[in-house]
Design a protein around this motif. Structure first.
Motif, PDB file in Angstrom:
ATOM      1  N   ARG A  55       0.864  -1.448  -0.169  1.00  0.00           N
ATOM      2  CA  ARG A  55       0.031  -0.058   0.089  1.00  0.00           C
ATOM      3  C   ARG A  55       0.843   1.393   0.012  1.00  0.00           C
ATOM      4  O   ARG A  55       0.640   2.233  -0.746  1.00  0.00           O
ATOM      5  CB  ARG A  55      -1.054   0.193   1.113  1.00  0.00           C
ATOM      6  N   LEU A  56       2.005   1.206   0.671  1.00  0.00           N
ATOM      7  CA  LEU A  56       3.066   2.511   0.775  1.00  0.00           C
ATOM      8  C   LEU A  56       3.303   2.447  -0.649  1.00  0.00           C
ATOM      9  O   LEU A  56       3.557   3.778  -0.897  1.00  0.00           O
ATOM     10  CB  LEU A  56       4.037   2.092   1.754  1.00  0.00           C
TER      11      LEU A  56
ATOM     12  N   LEU B 236       7.731   4.189   9.931  1.00  0.00           N
ATOM     13  CA  LEU B 236       6.439   3.313  10.036  1.00  0.00           C
ATOM     14  C   LEU B 236       6.183   2.977  11.436  1.00  0.00           C
ATOM     15  O   LEU B 236       6.963   2.977  12.274  1.00  0.00           O
ATOM     16  CB  LEU B 236       6.472   2.210   9.029  1.00  0.00           C
ATOM     17  N   SER B 237       5.166   2.092  11.539  1.00  0.00           N
ATOM     18  CA  SER B 237       4.559   1.452  12.799  1.00  0.00           C
ATOM     19  C   SER B 237       4.595   2.328  13.923  1.00  0.00           C
ATOM     20  O   SER B 237       4.715   1.911  15.033  1.00  0.00           O
ATOM     21  CB  SER B 237       5.650   0.275  12.774  1.00  0.00           C
ATOM     22  N   SER B 238       4.178   3.637  13.770  1.00  0.00           N
ATOM     23  CA  SER B 238       4.118   4.587  14.603  1.00  0.00           C
ATOM     24  C   SER B 238       5.450   4.838  15.721  1.00  0.00           C
ATOM     25  O   SER B 238       5.413   5.274  16.636  1.00  0.00           O
ATOM     26  CB  SER B 238       2.936   4.178  15.691  1.00  0.00           C
TER      27      SER B 238
ATOM     28  N   GLY C 262      -4.178   5.769   6.293  1.00  0.00           N
ATOM     29  CA  GLY C 262      -2.889   5.268   6.283  1.00  0.00           C
ATOM     30  C   GLY C 262      -2.720   3.791   5.990  1.00  0.00           C
ATOM     31  O   GLY C 262      -3.347   3.232   5.532  1.00  0.00           O
ATOM     32  N   LEU C 263      -1.685   3.240   6.881  1.00  0.00           N
ATOM     33  CA  LEU C 263      -1.452   1.538   6.644  1.00  0.00           C
ATOM     34  C   LEU C 263      -2.093   1.091   7.829  1.00  0.00           C
ATOM     35  O   LEU C 263      -2.576  -0.410   7.555  1.00  0.00           O
ATOM     36  CB  LEU C 263       0.107   1.311   6.729  1.00  0.00           C
ATOM     37  N   LEU C 264      -2.368   1.437   8.832  1.00  0.00           N
ATOM     38  CA  LEU C 264      -2.831   0.751  10.022  1.00  0.00           C
ATOM     39  C   LEU C 264      -3.874   1.277  10.675  1.00  0.00           C
ATOM     40  O   LEU C 264      -4.610   0.895  11.609  1.00  0.00           O
ATOM     41  CB  LEU C 264      -1.703   0.911  11.338  1.00  0.00           C
ATOM     42  N   GLY C 265      -4.633   2.201   9.989  1.00  0.00           N
ATOM     43  CA  GLY C 265      -5.829   2.797  10.507  1.00  0.00           C
ATOM     44  C   GLY C 265      -5.557   4.062  11.222  1.00  0.00           C
ATOM     45  O   GLY C 265      -6.409   4.639  11.733  1.00  0.00           O
ATOM     46  N   ARG C 266      -4.292   4.338  11.538  1.00  0.00           N
ATOM     47  CA  ARG C 266      -3.836   5.519  12.250  1.00  0.00           C
ATOM     48  C   ARG C 266      -3.358   6.680  11.536  1.00  0.00           C
ATOM     49  O   ARG C 266      -3.253   7.782  12.163  1.00  0.00           O
ATOM     50  CB  ARG C 266      -2.570   5.160  13.048  1.00  0.00           C
ATOM     51  N   GLY C 267      -3.570   6.750  10.074  1.00  0.00           N
ATOM     52  CA  GLY C 267      -3.188   7.942   9.266  1.00  0.00           C
ATOM     53  C   GLY C 267      -1.940   7.896   8.988  1.00  0.00           C
ATOM     54  O   GLY C 267      -1.074   6.923   9.167  1.00  0.00           O
ATOM     55  N   LEU C 268      -1.425   8.565   7.942  1.00  0.00           N
ATOM     56  CA  LEU C 268      -0.220   8.781   7.406  1.00  0.00           C
ATOM     57  C   LEU C 268       0.076  10.105   7.157  1.00  0.00           C
ATOM     58  O   LEU C 268      -0.891  10.853   6.245  1.00  0.00           O
ATOM     59  CB  LEU C 268      -0.135   7.952   6.148  1.00  0.00           C
TER      60      LEU C 268
ATOM     61  N   LEU D 163       8.368  12.374   2.438  1.00  0.00           N
ATOM     62  CA  LEU D 163       8.628  12.127   3.810  1.00  0.00           C
ATOM     63  C   LEU D 163       7.135  11.564   4.475  1.00  0.00           C
ATOM     64  O   LEU D 163       6.118  12.170   4.089  1.00  0.00           O
ATOM     65  CB  LEU D 163       9.058  13.091   4.791  1.00  0.00           C
ATOM     66  N   MET D 164       7.401  10.340   4.596  1.00  0.00           N
ATOM     67  CA  MET D 164       5.967   9.625   5.119  1.00  0.00           C
ATOM     68  C   MET D 164       6.113   9.232   6.537  1.00  0.00           C
ATOM     69  O   MET D 164       7.002   8.204   6.744  1.00  0.00           O
ATOM     70  CB  MET D 164       5.634   8.338   4.083  1.00  0.00           C
ATOM     71  N   ILE D 165       5.370   9.510   7.383  1.00  0.00           N
ATOM     72  CA  ILE D 165       5.352   9.183   8.816  1.00  0.00           C
ATOM     73  C   ILE D 165       3.969   8.680   9.305  1.00  0.00           C
ATOM     74  O   ILE D 165       3.161   9.456   9.146  1.00  0.00           O
ATOM     75  CB  ILE D 165       6.068  10.661   9.581  1.00  0.00           C
ATOM     76  N   GLU D 166       4.156   7.539   9.928  1.00  0.00           N
ATOM     77  CA  GLU D 166       2.813   6.994  10.545  1.00  0.00           C
ATOM     78  C   GLU D 166       2.842   7.344  11.975  1.00  0.00           C
ATOM     79  O   GLU D 166       3.669   6.644  12.841  1.00  0.00           O
ATOM     80  CB  GLU D 166       2.736   5.452  10.229  1.00  0.00           C
ATOM     81  N   PRO D 167       1.981   8.062  12.469  1.00  0.00           N
ATOM     82  CA  PRO D 167       1.916   8.572  13.681  1.00  0.00           C
ATOM     83  C   PRO D 167       0.983   7.593  14.641  1.00  0.00           C
ATOM     84  O   PRO D 167       0.631   6.348  14.230  1.00  0.00           O
ATOM     85  CB  PRO D 167       0.933   9.835  13.645  1.00  0.00           C
TER      86      PRO D 167
END
Length: 237
Positions: free
Chosen positions: A27-28, A104-106, A223-229, A134-138
């Motif tokens: 997905r990323l 990734l992965s918060s 996002g990837l985990l439902g936490r946004g990106l 720059l892609m950051i998963e919170p």
């Protein structure tokens, strides 16, 4: 920052799913292609045991970085031909730049303060090529705090592991307690608990760090985990 212990890194490698990480990497890749087709180089900050990189290297020349030697030990076994660096995400300097930098992965929540957050985003930004992403998963935002525990069990021929995790909000930090019960045929049942503190950052805190680093920023709520990106871009000169 409190490092992962070697035992926790081993359990992380066993418990969490390679297949899920590969789906997230796919997905990323689609998100990257939608925004900046033709990217060739990618740096994974807080790469952990290397599962995302294992799939991302199908499309990019990849490198990884993590502060945990225990995590990197697994990543180096998995990816012996990939450059992997042991460093702090706030201060690292690899002397080169990339088309894409991801966290990734918060893992950004390992930052304890807004100053730490700004330093980490700034360091990642400095490793971007012009026009790079720059892609950051919170982590979850403070207003979404939820005290419910998370529980999973994994079984294999040589061991079984039960994991229970709670994350509670305390002012501007998250306190996470992780409990592992591990059974092995020879050793019986072993118990390990780890406690970590993470920064509890708002959406505005993240956006401010991107802006301070000179990046435009948007937010993908799924996002990837439902936490946004958070997706930032270095403007072309």
């Amino acid at each position: 920052m409190e490092p992962w212990s070697d035992r926790a890194a081993d359990l992380y490698e066993f418990v969490f799913s390679r297949e899920d990480a590969h789906r997230n990497a796919e997905r990323l890749h689609r998100l990257i292609e939608e925004r900046t087709p033709g990217c060739q180089t990618l740096l994974d900050v807080a790469c952990g045991t290397g599962w995302h990189l294992e799939r991302l290297r199908d499309w990019y020349h990849v490198e990884g970085l993590d502060s945990s030697l225990g995590m990197l030990r697994h990543a180096r076994q998995r990816l012996p031909d990939v450059p992997l660096h042991q460093a702090d995400m706030r201060t690292f300097d690899l002397g080169r730049s990339f088309d894409v930098v991801v966290c990734l992965s918060s893992s950004i929540a390992w930052m304890q303060t807004k100053a730490d957050l700004a330093d980490a985003v700034g360091a990642m930004s400095r490793h971007l090529n012009q026009g790079g992403l720059l892609m950051i998963e919170p982590w979850g935002f403070p207003e979404d705090a939820n005290d419910e525990p998370w529980l999973t069990t994994i079984e294999a021929d040589d061991r079984a592991v039960a994991l229970m995790e709670t994350t509670t909000l305390h002012a501007d930090t998250w306190r996470q307690e992780t409990h592992y019960l591990t059974w092995t045929p020879d050793g019986g049942i072993d118990y390990l608990t780890e406690t970590h503190t993470f920064g509890a950052f708002t959406k505005a805190d993240h956006e401010a760090a991107f802006g301070q680093a000179g990046l435009s920023v948007g937010f993908d709520p799924d996002g990837l985990l439902g936490r946004g990106l958070f997706i930032g871009a270095r403007r072309r000169s």
